[in-house]
Design an enzyme around this catalytic site. Structure first.
Site, PDB file in Angstrom:
ATOM      1  CG  ASP A  90      -1.715   1.238   1.395  1.00 57.54           C
ATOM      2  OD1 ASP A  90      -2.628   1.447   0.590  1.00 57.54           O
ATOM      3  OD2 ASP A  90      -1.427   2.021   2.327  1.00 57.54           O
ATOM      4  CD  GLU A 126      -2.433   2.487  -3.321  1.00 55.71           C
ATOM      5  OE1 GLU A 126      -3.330   3.330  -3.496  1.00 55.71           O
ATOM      6  OE2 GLU A 126      -1.624   2.543  -2.376  1.00 55.71           O
TER       7      GLU A 126
END
Length: 687
Positions: free
Chosen positions: A309, A379
């Site tokens: 993330d 991401e």
């Protein structure tokens, strides 16, 4: 003499004169046997024996238990020796040919696709997927109850958003303990059982991993703010006080300053997200080792991969200078959002990719186990700076992520047209490094659902686009049935981003999954509690109802996914642009050597259209529709000069041809790893 005229005693005598017979039968020597006879008898019979010996041996035929002299006599004859040698060399030649063929097949065969390439990745937002205990919040046991849903969809890869122990200021993205399950979602035993059951069903589990920051309740942060010698530099601290200006003008993703003063330590700490999410200091080797330890912990449990993330925020410039303003003429105090600054010092810093590659190397240790490749996706949405996103693929010499998430199709609703769709697809395909694997995202927990942002009319055609483009599709839970956003009032807001700005709330796309027409859409069938409201259309839009309808969004999603995984051109063939205009985006998928190919004609416009592809000479004159998102048009035959589609309709056309499109249009075609099909034996080979 004739053997037929002699008795058994004569035969015994002949055998007695054969030394091999005596050796084998009496274990005595032939010389001893002969010596036992009177000398006169030996002399008188010697000539007779010598004259008869050749005749006797030539008259004896091979028989079971023959002495070795007789066996050698016959085996040395050409009629026995030559076939034996021929068989021997034939065996050697066949063995060498088989080894050579095996080596050739291995050398010429393209690399097998991995599990993350074959199947779509399905994202579960655990709070909203299935509630098993009636508290109104989804949990791990609820996910386990619904694993057959993935088998029904023919999906093998499941990504679950965070379920670590957390104060839930950002719904799990503020981690208090990376090695614990939040009680809201269950226990570690629940996780172990879920993972074991997933593996029993052939499913792969991808975990969300949040390396950039922790919760402000994490043990590391509490020790850092009290200046524990080991943990003092675990976070990014800078001198400031409660009243003086912040260390610089850096702005949080959620708005306002990225710095918060901590009274205990007497300094400001950096947080690029919420103030409850302090950023870790990855220039500290102890922090890097802690993160590697956490990666090993979950991989050791058997997790199949990680979604990393917010990776572009992991490192910040050490000098802490002000970032340049997008509008320099504005007063500095007007800088309150991330869009007001160029993020030259807070994202994509030198050393970031070294960190990611080191994590990839740790994951590769666990990938050595046969059939247990560990997947890594990053991401990072870099908007118009797509070249930065492509760096997460790694280099030809050093591997990094298997792919970075491709968020460009999230912009489809801004301009529903064929030309815009082609532009967004081309943005990725034209910039992707050669030989890499693409992927596509049309919805996630941070962006509006396509049924609401683009319009319900486009739900099916967008799913068709997703499942027929090359690479790995990514599906957010509920998109397979066409779920839409819910309406949220101010008093219902749960999302912290929505508390800053109600229009920025991400709650509308996080509503409970719609399983059936029962209470709470089957999400919670024990109590009348749900953490967010259920969409009012759940009686019409749910899994159970759509399973019974061959023309439903669910049925079409399932058909397209099965087709994608069963057809080589859709799985790993060429992708070629054919046509694009204000309404239509058309492309084909083909594989060299295979006479079967697929043409997609997708109408993203606002009106019906007739598409003329008569100029594409590689297409046959008549085209039969294999599947239409408008069910009544499935099976229709169109002239290639008049292919009719309604607004929001998509066609999958299967056709047969021996003429390939890609050799004549190299600038319009892409393939990740070129392969050809050898129809005679039904295998793929490098070409």
């Amino acid at each position: 003499m004739s053997l037929k005229k002699h008795t058994g005693s004569m035969e015994l005598g002949e055998c007695t004169r054969n030394p091999g017979y005596r050796d084998a039968d009496d274990a005595g020597s032939a010389d001893e046997s002969i010596s036992a006879q009177p000398r006169e008898k030996r002399d008188s019979t010697a000539v007779k024996l010598e004259s008869d010996e050749a005749e006797e041996y030539t008259q004896i035929k091979p028989y079971a238990g023959m002495p070795k002299e007789v066996l050698l006599l016959y085996s040395s004859q050409a009629r026995y020796r030559v076939p034996r040698e021929i068989l021997f060399w034939l065996t050697v030649a066949c063995t060498l040919a088989l080894v050579a063929l095996t080596i050739t097949v291995i050398a010429l065969s393209p690399r097998c696709l991995s599990w993350w390439q074959v199947s779509p990745v399905y994202q579960i937002y655990p709070r909203s997927f299935k509630d098993s205990d009636g508290d109104g919040v989804g949990d791990l046991k609820g996910i386990q109850e619904q694993l057959d849903h993935f088998l029904y969809l023919n999906i093998k890869s499941v990504w679950i958003s965070p379920f670590y122990r957390s104060p839930m200021r950002d719904f799990g993205y503020d981690v208090e303990d990376f090695r614990a399950i939040d009680p809201l979602f269950g226990t570690m035993q629940d996780f172990d059982e879920l993972l074991a059951e997933m593996h029993n069903k052939g499913l792969k589990l991808i975990m969300d991993f949040i390396p950039n920051h922790t919760s402000d309740r994490h043990r590391w942060f509490n020790l850092s703010r009290t200046r524990d010698p080991h943990y003092e530099d675990y976070y990014v601290w800078a001198d400031c006080n409660a009243t003086s200006p912040k260390p610089n003008n850096w702005v949080s993703v959620f708005g306002n300053s990225s710095w918060t003063y901590d009274e205990v330590r007497g300094q400001c700490y950096l947080h690029q997200f919420l103030k409850e999410q302090p950023d870790l200091n990855f220039r500290n080797p102890h922090v890097r080792q802690e993160i590697i330890g956490i990666i090993h912990f979950w991989l050791g449990k058997g997790v199949d991969g990680f979604r990393m993330d917010a990776v572009k925020y992991i490192l910040e410039a050490e000098h802490l200078r002000d970032e340049p303003q997008v509008y320099p003429e504005r007063p500095p105090e007007s800088v309150t959002t991330e869009w007001d600054l160029y993020h030259d010092y807070t994202t994509s810093q030198l050393g970031l990719h070294d960190l990611l590659r080191s994590w990839r190397a740790e994951m590769d240790i666990y990938s050595r186990e046969p059939g247990r490749y560990r997947f890594m996706v990053t991401e990072s949405y870099d908007y118009e700076e797509v070249y930065k996103t492509m760096m997460y693929y790694g280099t030809p010499l050093v591997r990094e992520g298997d792919f970075p998430f491709n968020f460009y199709l999230l912009d489809l609703p801004y301009n529903t047209s064929g030309l815009w769709t082609q532009h967004l697809v081309h943005l990725w395909m034209a910039n992707m490094p050669e030989g890499k694997w693409p992927n596509w995202v049309v919805g996630n927990h941070d962006r509006s659902r396509i049924a609401s942002s683009a319009g319900e009319i486009y739900t099916r055609v967008i799913n068709m686009l997703l499942l027929t483009l090359p690479g790995t599709p990514n599906t957010y839970y509920g998109e397979e049935i066409g779920m839409g956003n819910i309406n949220i009032t101010a008093d219902q807001i749960q999302d912290p981003a929505g508390r800053y700005n109600i229009s920025a709330s991400r709650d509308p796309q996080r509503s409970p999954m719609q399983w059936n027409s029962n209470m709470n859409a089957g999400f919670n069938n024990k109590t009348n509690i749900t953490w967010l409201p259920v969409h009012p259309d759940y009686r019409r839009v749910n899994v159970e109802v759509q399973k019974k309808d061959d023309g439903s969004v669910l049925a079409q999603y399932r058909f397209l996914n099965t087709l994608r995984q069963s057809e080589l051109p859709l799985q790993r063939g060429w992708f070629c642009y054919v046509h694009a205009d204000a309404n239509i985006f058309s492309y084909l998928r083909e594989l060299d050597g295979l006479d079967r190919a697929f043409l997609m004609v997708l109408n993203f416009g606002k009106e019906s259209a007739i598409t003329d592809l008569s100029y594409v000479r590689e297409l046959p004159d008549q085209l039969k529709v294999l599947m239409s998102t408008n069910q009544v048009n499935s099976g229709k035959v169109f002239e290639k000069s008049r292919i009719m589609t309604e607004a929001g309709e998509g066609l999958v056309i299967q056709y047969s041809t021996h003429t390939r499109f890609n050799p004549n249009h190299p600038r319009q075609c892409y393939v990740s790893e070129k392969a050809c099909y050898l129809g005679a034996v039904g295998i793929l080979y490098k070409c």
